[in-house]
Design a protein around this motif. Structure first.
Motif, PDB file in Angstrom:
ATOM      1  N   THR A  47      -8.619  42.646  44.642  1.00 21.62           N
ATOM      2  CA  THR A  47      -7.684  41.096  44.645  1.00 21.62           C
ATOM      3  C   THR A  47      -8.629  40.213  44.292  1.00 21.62           C
ATOM      4  OG1 THR A  47      -7.019  42.058  46.807  1.00 21.62           O
ATOM      5  CG2 THR A  47      -6.267  39.859  46.181  1.00 21.62           C
ATOM      6  N   PHE A  48      -9.706  40.174  44.687  1.00 19.19           N
ATOM      7  CA  PHE A  48     -10.884  39.148  44.183  1.00 19.19           C
ATOM      8  C   PHE A  48     -10.943  39.138  42.696  1.00 19.19           C
ATOM      9  CE2 PHE A  48     -15.236  37.911  43.759  1.00 19.19           C
ATOM     10  CZ  PHE A  48     -15.211  36.407  43.995  1.00 19.19           C
ATOM     11  N   GLN A  49     -11.220  40.126  42.151  1.00 15.82           N
ATOM     12  CA  GLN A  49     -11.565  40.469  40.767  1.00 15.82           C
ATOM     13  C   GLN A  49     -10.163  39.805  39.921  1.00 15.82           C
ATOM     14  OE1 GLN A  49     -12.375  44.570  40.542  1.00 15.82           O
ATOM     15  NE2 GLN A  49     -14.407  44.074  41.328  1.00 15.82           N
ATOM     16  N   LYS A  50      -9.051  40.168  40.437  1.00 20.27           N
ATOM     17  CA  LYS A  50      -7.884  39.721  39.692  1.00 20.27           C
ATOM     18  C   LYS A  50      -7.821  38.233  39.926  1.00 20.27           C
ATOM     19  CE  LYS A  50      -4.330  43.061  39.907  1.00 20.27           C
ATOM     20  NZ  LYS A  50      -4.727  43.392  38.632  1.00 20.27           N
ATOM     21  N   ALA A  51      -8.038  37.714  41.125  1.00 22.98           N
ATOM     22  CA  ALA A  51      -8.029  36.227  41.122  1.00 22.98           C
ATOM     23  C   ALA A  51      -9.219  35.550  40.177  1.00 22.98           C
ATOM     24  CB  ALA A  51      -8.435  36.012  42.591  1.00 22.98           C
ATOM     25  N   GLN A  52     -10.327  36.267  40.272  1.00 23.48           N
ATOM     26  CA  GLN A  52     -11.500  35.585  39.338  1.00 23.48           C
ATOM     27  C   GLN A  52     -11.065  35.533  38.040  1.00 23.48           C
ATOM     28  OE1 GLN A  52     -15.025  37.517  40.151  1.00 23.48           O
ATOM     29  NE2 GLN A  52     -16.001  35.699  40.685  1.00 23.48           N
ATOM     30  N   SER A  53     -10.053  36.519  37.523  1.00 25.43           N
ATOM     31  CA  SER A  53     -10.023  36.519  36.143  1.00 25.43           C
ATOM     32  C   SER A  53      -8.787  35.499  35.734  1.00 25.43           C
ATOM     33  CB  SER A  53      -9.525  37.974  35.644  1.00 25.43           C
ATOM     34  OG  SER A  53      -8.313  38.348  36.346  1.00 25.43           O
ATOM     35  N   SER A  54      -8.019  35.334  36.843  1.00 27.39           N
ATOM     36  CA  SER A  54      -6.765  34.288  36.461  1.00 27.39           C
ATOM     37  C   SER A  54      -7.144  32.731  36.612  1.00 27.39           C
ATOM     38  CB  SER A  54      -5.478  34.661  37.461  1.00 27.39           C
ATOM     39  OG  SER A  54      -6.015  34.557  38.828  1.00 27.39           O
ATOM     40  N   VAL A  55      -8.118  32.589  37.188  1.00 25.34           N
ATOM     41  CA  VAL A  55      -8.446  30.983  37.344  1.00 25.34           C
ATOM     42  C   VAL A  55      -9.913  30.951  36.799  1.00 25.34           C
ATOM     43  CG1 VAL A  55      -7.242  30.853  39.346  1.00 25.34           C
ATOM     44  CG2 VAL A  55      -9.681  31.580  39.728  1.00 25.34           C
ATOM     45  N   SER A  56     -10.142  29.713  36.281  1.00 26.55           N
ATOM     46  CA  SER A  56     -11.499  29.774  35.784  1.00 26.55           C
ATOM     47  C   SER A  56     -12.578  29.600  36.883  1.00 26.55           C
ATOM     48  CB  SER A  56     -11.655  28.072  34.983  1.00 26.55           C
ATOM     49  OG  SER A  56     -11.220  27.213  35.903  1.00 26.55           O
ATOM     50  N   LYS A  99      -5.721  32.645  45.603  1.00 31.52           N
ATOM     51  CA  LYS A  99      -5.478  33.719  44.916  1.00 31.52           C
ATOM     52  C   LYS A  99      -5.792  34.930  45.526  1.00 31.52           C
ATOM     53  CE  LYS A  99      -3.276  32.117  41.025  1.00 31.52           C
ATOM     54  NZ  LYS A  99      -2.273  32.450  40.164  1.00 31.52           N
ATOM     55  N   THR A 100      -6.944  34.673  46.333  1.00 32.33           N
ATOM     56  CA  THR A 100      -7.634  35.877  46.701  1.00 32.33           C
ATOM     57  C   THR A 100      -6.952  36.293  48.261  1.00 32.33           C
ATOM     58  OG1 THR A 100      -9.739  35.099  45.971  1.00 32.33           O
ATOM     59  CG2 THR A 100      -9.851  36.872  47.710  1.00 32.33           C
ATOM     60  N   LEU A 101      -6.530  35.110  48.951  1.00 33.15           N
ATOM     61  CA  LEU A 101      -6.117  35.313  50.466  1.00 33.15           C
ATOM     62  C   LEU A 101      -4.737  35.788  50.345  1.00 33.15           C
ATOM     63  CD1 LEU A 101      -8.014  32.839  52.825  1.00 33.15           C
ATOM     64  CD2 LEU A 101      -8.450  34.868  51.972  1.00 33.15           C
ATOM     65  N   TYR A 102      -3.874  35.114  49.545  1.00 36.79           N
ATOM     66  CA  TYR A 102      -2.267  35.188  49.875  1.00 36.79           C
ATOM     67  C   TYR A 102      -1.950  36.578  49.656  1.00 36.79           C
ATOM     68  CZ  TYR A 102      -1.436  30.211  50.052  1.00 36.79           C
ATOM     69  OH  TYR A 102      -1.396  28.844  50.316  1.00 36.79           O
ATOM     70  N   PRO A 103      -2.637  37.295  48.538  1.00 37.39           N
ATOM     71  CA  PRO A 103      -1.958  38.848  48.431  1.00 37.39           C
ATOM     72  C   PRO A 103      -2.536  39.538  49.698  1.00 37.39           C
ATOM     73  CG  PRO A 103      -3.107  37.874  46.564  1.00 37.39           C
ATOM     74  CD  PRO A 103      -3.193  36.919  47.448  1.00 37.39           C
ATOM     75  N   LEU A 104      -3.603  39.495  50.195  1.00 34.96           N
ATOM     76  CA  LEU A 104      -4.060  40.018  51.355  1.00 34.96           C
ATOM     77  C   LEU A 104      -3.364  39.857  52.667  1.00 34.96           C
ATOM     78  CD1 LEU A 104      -7.996  39.650  50.850  1.00 34.96           C
ATOM     79  CD2 LEU A 104      -6.754  41.507  50.222  1.00 34.96           C
ATOM     80  N   TRP A 105      -3.059  38.539  52.938  1.00 32.03           N
ATOM     81  CA  TRP A 105      -2.100  38.133  53.944  1.00 32.03           C
ATOM     82  C   TRP A 105      -0.787  38.835  53.844  1.00 32.03           C
ATOM     83  CZ3 TRP A 105      -3.154  32.099  53.806  1.00 32.03           C
ATOM     84  CH2 TRP A 105      -4.521  31.969  54.792  1.00 32.03           C
ATOM     85  N   VAL A 111      -6.923  38.142  57.692  1.00 33.54           N
ATOM     86  CA  VAL A 111      -8.224  37.701  56.801  1.00 33.54           C
ATOM     87  C   VAL A 111      -8.450  36.359  57.220  1.00 33.54           C
ATOM     88  CG1 VAL A 111      -9.119  37.516  54.753  1.00 33.54           C
ATOM     89  CG2 VAL A 111      -7.540  39.262  54.973  1.00 33.54           C
ATOM     90  N   SER A 112      -9.812  35.999  57.473  1.00 34.35           N
ATOM     91  CA  SER A 112     -10.271  34.416  57.595  1.00 34.35           C
ATOM     92  C   SER A 112     -11.284  34.613  56.527  1.00 34.35           C
ATOM     93  CB  SER A 112     -10.644  34.113  58.912  1.00 34.35           C
ATOM     94  OG  SER A 112     -11.552  35.070  59.118  1.00 34.35           O
ATOM     95  N   CYS A 113     -11.414  33.441  55.864  1.00 37.93           N
ATOM     96  CA  CYS A 113     -12.503  33.310  54.824  1.00 37.93           C
ATOM     97  C   CYS A 113     -12.996  31.656  55.238  1.00 37.93           C
ATOM     98  CB  CYS A 113     -11.722  33.320  53.495  1.00 37.93           C
ATOM     99  SG  CYS A 113     -13.015  32.968  52.120  1.00 37.93           S
ATOM    100  N   SER A 114     -14.494  31.860  55.054  1.00 33.71           N
ATOM    101  CA  SER A 114     -14.933  30.251  54.845  1.00 33.71           C
ATOM    102  C   SER A 114     -15.832  30.612  53.589  1.00 33.71           C
ATOM    103  CB  SER A 114     -15.848  30.393  56.290  1.00 33.71           C
ATOM    104  OG  SER A 114     -16.799  31.504  56.477  1.00 33.71           O
TER     105      SER A 114
END
Lengths: 856, 112
Positions: A47-56, A99-105, A111-114
């Motif tokens: 998820t994280f990798q996908k998110a990274q590739s879709s936003v700058s 982009k990272t959290l929504y798909p995981l939720w 998931v919680s993220c700081s």
């Protein structure tokens, strides 16, 4: 979006279910945690990798923290993430986080993220112990590895191993706060596997301390091999429980509720039925004890280690106690580490010193005790000097409970008295017994010590003065410690316990007299309670029989004290003013009996009563009533009360019903009901009381020869609104009696079925006993079963249907179990003695009480 | 699915919320409300004049839970909100026909 991850919400659930079935979670629970964590790792990275590739994406690093950081992820645990960046300036992160959290939720992960910069992290870790512990367990997941490495190096170098004592101190505070919350009896019966005392959180506390102090992640490396093996087994068991809790409930539930205790015990292969649940809970208690021992040991190592400054000056503060022990700063330590090996009997002396000097032992000394436990053998147990020191500890009567707790926690007590090991962690699967048997036993001693030190002077003056009169308090304390010792073995625990305590007494070299006394107390430790709570104390025969069994005033005193402490140590709600007054009544009546000599307590002669009545009432009234008053009735009340009853009865010419009451302590009342006797009167009264939430504790029922019914009740209302409820009771009963209302209708309104399912609690089997020995005139029916609304109404209705006349009733409630005792006669005023009639009576009651039958 | 509404004393709100989180409840709606029940209003005197305070401030929690959780949730709220004094509040339980998460369009259980 979910398809892009190659997994759906249902797919994830499926994986969890497969894990539950495939890998037996209870054989390698830790393996399941790791496996699941690996699966989540995969999903999170993708998820994280996908998110990274879709936003700058700016240059960041994704870190797992907390339990997830340790790769210990229970099926519904939180997934805690940290998004780390190096620059002091906050990059534009929200799009990436979204982009990272929504798909995981959407997958149903919690998931919680700081997001923090490296320097922020370090700064926070210095002041906030939670951030600090989170970082201890952090683990690199994805992104810029350099950032993580920088953070971790700085953290290890500058923070982790600094101010260890402060760190331990803040952890200790957290522990104290948490444990206080879980002390509530509800949590002892349905414990929290994670947060409760000895839970998984406590283990982490110990581990963090080791990490900070000894710079190692191998917690087992600083324990004895035996210790670490036992601790590991305990942890595996707690993890297994927690995995099952999550899988069965389908959410992050860490509380082992009754419902889940019943479900999990068979899954973890414990014996079927209640026994299996008790075995499982025993293992839970033993395991959490191990975990807590570990955590507190680690905390103490850091907290009570003398600081270097103190160390230097401590030579001056040291005090030599005897050739083996010294003391400094309130801690006792061994002068020579091999002392115990040479002379194990010094172990007992050590405990004695702890008591005398009100000191703790240094943790090195504790370690030495643990190490020398194997030296405690039969020679030690039979050594006269050892046993004398032990008895002198008991005899002193101060801090005895804390010394016993110390012995218990170090495992010394069960080595010294091996029979004690059998009751450790043993529980009853019910709502009444809050504590495991070992804890309960020590609490029983504690209650006696509290009496002895006059803690209860105000509320319990009689018991407080009695315990001062005991010649050998040490024997009473020892008996209190061992009164339930028979619970570890099969069979009637009072009888088994008697044998065991004699065996222990022989080993300790006690005198024959002491052994006989202890045997008596253990064999009979439930006797006083049974008589007081289940027999009619107005009956002379009851007192006579009790006195004969107890034999003498000394036994009576000891038994009274033990009974008090035993009940008080069951749980905060077990001891009630009501039980107090019943026990006191039995004690006083029996003491008088001993003082006056046997056989002098006779029923008051009718003529004598009449003579007194004539002083209170006009002669024509007395002569109207005297022939109607039955002897049983005359012996149950004082002359003043009888005179008052006659005045009430006279009013029946004009009134249908007379109800009077006096309220005691806001919550209890003594109610007198006077009316013309009729069929089913008693169950109409109990039904109307039930309707108004009045809880009946005791009832005395009398019918005079002229058809006047005179019943007295002790009732209780836990909502402290008793006056209002009694008013309404009077109204309800009178409309039921004059036929304007039907009890059946009123009750069915009250019993509208609730759509809320009942909480699962331990079941109570129905047990009915018919006894014709204990009373000269009455058959005693003892009914125990599960408490529920209106049960007393149902029982009395069943007895009435059976043509029985109820004379006296005593009702006690223990958690969700009721024990109701009725003194009854048949319609001809005779006892029910024929086997066949007794059988039918039992059957009628049984049919009425079998759960599921709620018909009115 | 059921909707549970609980009216509790405002100072008990945090305790109730924490207790619910502990048993795995993940979402709820909280609002500040005013009302009265058996507790009634009370009168306060300020500079000689009497003021009647009719409505007492309370907190209201609303949460939607699957049927099998209802018993435990209610018990948890009861235990956490109870002081034993008048004005502890009430719990209402009612059926819910459907739940829809607007962003994703998920329905039923998944949307809770």
């Amino acid at each position: 979006m979910q398809f892009e991850l190659g997994i759906t919400r249902d797919g994830l659930k499926e994986i969890k279910n497969r894990m539950a079935q495939g890998a037996p979670t209870h054989f390698s629970p830790k393996e399941l945690l790791r496996q699941y964590s690996d699966i989540v790792d995969g999903i999170v990275r993708k998820t994280f990798q996908k998110a990274q590739s879709s936003v700058s994406a700016p240059s960041v690093c994704l870190v797992a923290v907390g339990g997830y950081g340790r790769s210990e992820l229970a099926p519904y645990s939180d997934v805690d993430l940290l998004l780390l960046y190096s620059s002091p300036q906050k990059p534009d992160l929200p799009p990436l986080i979204e982009k990272t959290l929504y798909p995981l939720w959407d997958l149903g992960l919690d998931v919680s993220c700081s997001s923090r910069s490296v320097s922020e992290c370090l700064k926070m870790a210095q002041s906030d112990p939670y951030v600090k512990t989170g970082l201890i367990d952090s683990r690199y997941l994805d992104g810029e590895y350099e950032i993580f490495r920088t953070l971790y190096e700085l953290f290890s170098k500058k923070i982790l191993h600094h101010k260890v004592r402060e760190f331990a101190d803040s952890l200790m505070k957290d522990v104290a706060l948490r444990h206080q919350k879980y002390e509530d009896p509800a949590y002892v019966l349905e414990p929290d596997i994670k947060e409760g005392k000895g839970g998984l959180r406590d283990f982490q506390i110990g581990r963090w301390v080791i990490r900070a102090k000894y710079k190692t992640d191998r917690w087992d490396s600083i324990l004895f091999p035996d210790q670490s093996r036992i601790l590991d087994r305990s942890l595996q068991f707690l993890w297994a429980l927690r995995n099952e809790l999550h899988l069965l409930s389908g959410r992050r539930l860490d509380q082992l509720t009754f419902e889940l205790q019943e479900k999990i015990a068979p899954i973890l292969r414990f014996s079927p039925e209640t026994r299996g649940i008790e075995e499982m809970m025993r293992q839970y208690h033993l395991s959490s004890q191990q975990v807590w021992n570990f955590a507190s040991d680690m905390l103490e190592r850091v907290l009570y280690e003398p600081s270097p400054v103190k160390k230097a000056s401590s030579t001056f503060k040291r005090k030599k106690l005897d050739p083996f022990f010294g003391m400094s700063y309130g801690e006792i330590y061994l002068l020579d580490p091999v002392t115990f090996k040479r002379d194990p009997s010094q172990l007992m002396t050590l405990f004695k010193h702890c008591q005398t000097y009100q000191a703790k032992m240094s943790f090195q000394t504790e370690e030495a005790v643990l190490e020398s436990l194997p030296f405690i053998d039969d020679r030690f147990r039979t050594s006269e000097s050892v046993n004398q020191v032990f008895l002198s500890i008991l005899k002193k009567g101060e801090r005895v409970e804390s010394i016993l707790k110390m012995m218990h926690e170090l495992g010394f007590l069960s080595r010294y008295i091996p029979e004690f090991a059998e009751i450790e962690g043993r529980v009853h699967y019910d709502l009444y017994h809050v504590h495991p048997v070992d804890i309960h036993s020590i609490l029983t001693v504690e209650e006696l010590i509290k009496l002895k030190t006059a803690t209860y002077q105000k509320e319990l003056p009689l018991l407080t003065s009695l315990i001062q009169e005991i010649e050998k308090p040490e024997i009473l304390f020892l008996t209190a410690l061992l009164h339930d010792i028979g619970k570890g073995l099969e069979g009637d625990h009072s009888k088994v316990g008697e044998e065991l305590i004699v065996q222990i007494g022989v080993r300790m070299g006690l005198s024959d007299e002491d052994k006989r006394l202890m045997a008596f107390l253990v064999r009979r430790h439930l006797f006083m309670l049974e008589i007081a709570f289940r027999r009619d104390l107005h009956e002379e025969g009851t007192i006579l029989r009790f006195a004969n069994e107890v034999e003498n005033p000394d036994h009576l005193k000891m038994l009274y004290l033990l009974t008090f402490a035993d009940i008080k140590a069951v749980g905060p709600e077990a001891w009630t003013p009501w039980k107090n007054s019943l026990l006191m009544e039995l004690f006083l009546k029996t003491s008088h009996f001993f003082e006056q000599g046997k056989g002098t307590v006779a029923l008051p002669k009718k003529e004598e009563v009449i003579r007194h009545l004539l002083k209170l009432l006009p002669p024509e009234i007395v002569s109207d009533y005297e022939e109607h008053l039955p002897p049983q009735y005359l012996s149950s009340y004082s002359w003043e009360e009888i005179a008052h009853h006659i005045e009430m009865a006279r009013l029946l010419e004009k009134e249908l019903l007379l109800v009077e009451w006096t309220i005691e302590e806001n919550a209890r009342a003594r109610v007198t009901v006077c009316t013309k006797d009729r069929y089913g009167l008693f169950s109409k009264i109990t039904g109307s009381m039930f309707l108004n939430r009045l809880n009946i504790l005791e009832a005395q029922i009398h019918t005079w020869a002229n058809g006047v019914a005179l019943d007295t009740f002790k009732v209780e209302d836990s909502t402290r609104d008793i006056e209002r409820r009694l008013q309404q009771f009077r109204i309800d009963l009178s409309s039921v009696l004059d036929g304007t209302a039907f009890l059946r209708t009123l009750l069915s309104k009250r019993q509208e079925p609730s759509i809320i399912q009942r909480k699962v609690i331990p079941r109570v089997p129905v047990d009915i006993r018919v006894n014709n020995q204990d009373s000269q005139f009455f058959t005693i029916v003892e009914i125990s079963g599960e408490d529920r609304l209106g049960i007393l109404y149902e029982i009395t209705q069943a007895l009435t249907d059976h043509g029985c006349d109820i004379h006296f009733a005593r009702i006690s409630t223990l958690g969700n179990r009721i024990v109701d005792v009725f003194y009854i006669q048949d319609e001809w005023g005779e006892k029910i003695e024929e086997r066949e009639r007794m059988g039918r009576l039992k059957q009628t009651l049984l049919n009425r009480l079998t759960p599921g039958d709620l018909s009115i | 699915m059921k909707k549970i509404e609980a009216i509790v004393k405002p100072f008990k709100l945090d305790e109730v919320k924490n207790a619910l989180t502990k048993i795995g409840i993940q979402g709820m709606t909280v609002s500040e409300v005013k009302g009265f029940g058996r507790q009634r209003g009370h009168t306060e005197v300020y500079r000689g004049a009497e003021y009647t305070i009719d409505f007492i401030p309370k907190s209201k929690l609303e949460l939607i839970v699957p049927d099998e959780l209802v018993t435990q949730v209610i018990e948890t709220i009861e235990r956490a909100a109870k002081t034993g004094k008048i004005g502890d509040g009430k719990i209402f339980l009612s059926p819910v026909d459907e739940v829809i998460r607007i962003r994703t369009g998920e329905r039923g259980r998944d949307a809770i």
